[in-house]
Scaffold this motif. Structure first.
Motif, PDB file in Angstrom:
ATOM      1  N   UNK A  81       0.847  -1.197   0.000  1.00  0.00           N
ATOM      2  CA  UNK A  81       0.000   0.000   0.000  1.00  0.00           C
ATOM      3  C   UNK A  81       0.870   1.228   0.000  1.00  0.00           C
ATOM      4  N   UNK A  82       0.438   2.280  -0.695  1.00  0.00           N
ATOM      5  CA  UNK A  82       1.230   3.499  -0.765  1.00  0.00           C
ATOM      6  C   UNK A  82       0.458   4.693  -0.235  1.00  0.00           C
ATOM      7  N   UNK A  83       1.205   5.672   0.259  1.00  0.00           N
ATOM      8  CA  UNK A  83       0.563   6.906   0.699  1.00  0.00           C
ATOM      9  C   UNK A  83       0.370   6.989   2.190  1.00  0.00           C
ATOM     10  N   UNK A  84      -0.290   8.045   2.592  1.00  0.00           N
ATOM     11  CA  UNK A  84      -0.428   8.395   3.999  1.00  0.00           C
ATOM     12  C   UNK A  84      -1.875   8.829   4.234  1.00  0.00           C
ATOM     13  N   UNK A  85      -2.812   7.893   4.319  1.00  0.00           N
ATOM     14  CA  UNK A  85      -4.242   8.246   4.347  1.00  0.00           C
ATOM     15  C   UNK A  85      -4.684   8.841   5.683  1.00  0.00           C
ATOM     16  N   UNK A  86      -4.205  10.051   5.944  1.00  0.00           N
ATOM     17  CA  UNK A  86      -4.505  10.727   7.207  1.00  0.00           C
ATOM     18  C   UNK A  86      -5.743  11.606   7.090  1.00  0.00           C
ATOM     19  N   UNK A  87      -6.346  11.859   8.216  1.00  0.00           N
ATOM     20  CA  UNK A  87      -7.437  12.822   8.287  1.00  0.00           C
ATOM     21  C   UNK A  87      -7.266  13.680   9.522  1.00  0.00           C
ATOM     22  N   UNK A  88      -7.430  14.988   9.380  1.00  0.00           N
ATOM     23  CA  UNK A  88      -7.419  15.895  10.522  1.00  0.00           C
ATOM     24  C   UNK A  88      -8.860  16.290  10.780  1.00  0.00           C
ATOM     25  N   UNK A  89      -9.351  15.932  11.947  1.00  0.00           N
ATOM     26  CA  UNK A  89     -10.750  16.189  12.268  1.00  0.00           C
ATOM     27  C   UNK A  89     -10.842  17.167  13.431  1.00  0.00           C
ATOM     28  N   UNK A  90     -11.692  18.180  13.268  1.00  0.00           N
ATOM     29  CA  UNK A  90     -11.932  19.162  14.324  1.00  0.00           C
ATOM     30  C   UNK A  90     -13.313  18.912  14.922  1.00  0.00           C
ATOM     31  N   UNK A 171     -10.076   4.799   8.372  1.00  0.00           N
ATOM     32  CA  UNK A 171     -11.310   5.573   8.210  1.00  0.00           C
ATOM     33  C   UNK A 171     -11.821   6.257   9.477  1.00  0.00           C
ATOM     34  N   UNK A 172     -11.032   6.275  10.571  1.00  0.00           N
ATOM     35  CA  UNK A 172     -11.524   6.841  11.833  1.00  0.00           C
ATOM     36  C   UNK A 172     -12.030   8.278  11.699  1.00  0.00           C
ATOM     37  N   UNK A 173     -11.270   9.202  11.076  1.00  0.00           N
ATOM     38  CA  UNK A 173     -11.768  10.579  10.984  1.00  0.00           C
ATOM     39  C   UNK A 173     -13.092  10.691  10.221  1.00  0.00           C
ATOM     40  N   UNK A 174     -13.193   9.998   9.088  1.00  0.00           N
ATOM     41  CA  UNK A 174     -14.426  10.068   8.303  1.00  0.00           C
ATOM     42  C   UNK A 174     -15.591   9.402   9.034  1.00  0.00           C
ATOM     43  N   UNK A 175     -15.293   8.375   9.821  1.00  0.00           N
ATOM     44  CA  UNK A 175     -16.345   7.712  10.597  1.00  0.00           C
ATOM     45  C   UNK A 175     -16.881   8.644  11.679  1.00  0.00           C
ATOM     46  N   UNK A 176     -15.996   9.411  12.311  1.00  0.00           N
ATOM     47  CA  UNK A 176     -16.435  10.384  13.319  1.00  0.00           C
ATOM     48  C   UNK A 176     -17.285  11.470  12.664  1.00  0.00           C
ATOM     49  N   UNK A 177     -16.851  11.916  11.494  1.00  0.00           N
ATOM     50  CA  UNK A 177     -17.626  12.924  10.768  1.00  0.00           C
ATOM     51  C   UNK A 177     -19.016  12.396  10.420  1.00  0.00           C
ATOM     52  N   UNK A 178     -19.075  11.123  10.083  1.00  0.00           N
ATOM     53  CA  UNK A 178     -20.353  10.519   9.703  1.00  0.00           C
ATOM     54  C   UNK A 178     -21.348  10.522  10.860  1.00  0.00           C
ATOM     55  N   UNK A 179     -20.852  10.460  12.094  1.00  0.00           N
ATOM     56  CA  UNK A 179     -21.748  10.471  13.262  1.00  0.00           C
ATOM     57  C   UNK A 179     -22.103  11.891  13.696  1.00  0.00           C
ATOM     58  N   UNK A 180     -21.500  12.892  13.050  1.00  0.00           N
ATOM     59  CA  UNK A 180     -21.809  14.274  13.386  1.00  0.00           C
ATOM     60  C   UNK A 180     -21.007  14.842  14.528  1.00  0.00           C
TER      61      UNK A 180
END
Length: 309
Positions: A81-90, A171-180
């Motif tokens: 796998x390549x890349x750095x699939x990071x998410x910054x969540x506020x 997918x943790x950041x996007x999952x948190x966003x999905x819950x609002x």
């Protein structure tokens, strides 16, 4: 029946998918391999490999070069796998107060974080956050850092507004966003410093040297099956097969979140490694200032493509 059983250490994140897919698509069984899984962390993966409780480890480059720096006798045999699939969540509260949305330019996001309270569950993610801030002229030392034991603890602290934001892998950041409970305002697509082109990085399959010497055929079978899986993912990222495997590997994560996370990883058609890519990766790792062993170093003796087809 001629089948060999091997145990692989996985981290329970999106980078596990090629190995899970290799099992689901029958690539392991065609090689007469049966695979068992053990969930490992940055703290336990190398020791599990060296003790022999696992034969292969799906490892991050940071953990691998840290082990090499400590003279641990192990070798990388594939890059799955390549890349750095990071998410910054506020937090939603912080986003509202600073007018941040998922479409806010990265430079504006960075400036909003100046003097804020950030969560960090590892030296690696804290370093990755600092790289982002530095890229847009923000001094990370002005951030009030809260050390937390895990991304789950980051999530709880974000929801209770004990921290304003944190960085971790999808997918943790996007999952948190999905819950609002927050908004993802930066990712590896928006932030060039986190991209595969600039950071290298990714995921690698590692085995201890003694195992490779004693079981070269098994290592080749394992690497061959994993490469078949990454090649399949490269051209079938949105297929029902990949989505089904992802949902099984990442239980509780909504389908929409998985779909949004998968393209943030570069799934190669070939799992071969190059010194030039490792050089880019080492530069990125050293910029994180996260290694206890000092500067990250690697040589051609630490990785091999000999077990790939």
């Amino acid at each position: 029946d001629g089948t060999t059983t091997v145990t692989v250490g996985v981290a329970g994140n999106i980078f596990d998918l090629p190995i899970r897919l290799a099992e689901a698509n029958g690539y392991f069984s065609k090689q007469k391999l049966k695979v068992k899984y053990v969930t490992t962390t940055a703290a336990t993966g190398t020791s599990a490999l060296e003790s022999g409780s696992i034969q292969f480890l799906n490892d991050s480059p940071t953990d691998f070069v840290s082990a090499i720096g400590k003279n641990v006798p192990e070798t990388a045999i594939a890059a799955d796998g390549g890349g750095n699939p990071l998410g910054l969540i506020v937090s939603t509260k912080f986003a509202t107060a600073h007018g941040l949305t998922a479409d806010t330019p990265a430079a504006q996001v960075a400036k909003a974080l100046d003097g804020s309270t950030g969560g960090a569950s590892s030296a690696n993610t804290k370093g990755e956050a600092a790289v982002f801030l530095k890229a847009y002229g923000v001094d990370s030392s002005k951030v009030k850092w809260v050390s937390l034991p895990s991304p789950a603890a980051d999530k709880a602290a974000l929801k209770s507004n004990q921290i304003d934001w944190f960085v971790t892998s999808q997918p943790t950041p996007l999952a948190i966003q999905d819950t609002g409970d927050g908004i993802v305002v930066a990712d590896s697509i928006k932030v060039p410093a986190w991209s595969e082109a600039q950071a290298g990085y990714g995921q690698i399959v590692v085995a201890r040297n003694s195992y490779l010497t004693q079981n070269p055929d098994t290592a080749k079978k394992f690497a061959t099956a994993v490469q078949q899986a990454t090649a399949y993912m490269h051209t079938n990222i949105n297929s029902t097969t990949v989505q089904t495997v992802a949902q099984k590997a990442l239980p509780g994560i909504p389908t929409s979140v998985i779909k949004a996370s998968l393209p943030q990883v570069g799934w190669p058609t070939s799992d071969t490694m190059k010194l030039s890519v490792w050089t880019t990766t080492l530069t990125f790792i050293n910029s994180l200032d996260a290694l206890q062993t000092g500067q990250a170093l690697i040589s051609v003796d630490n990785f091999t493509n000999a077990y790939l087809p």
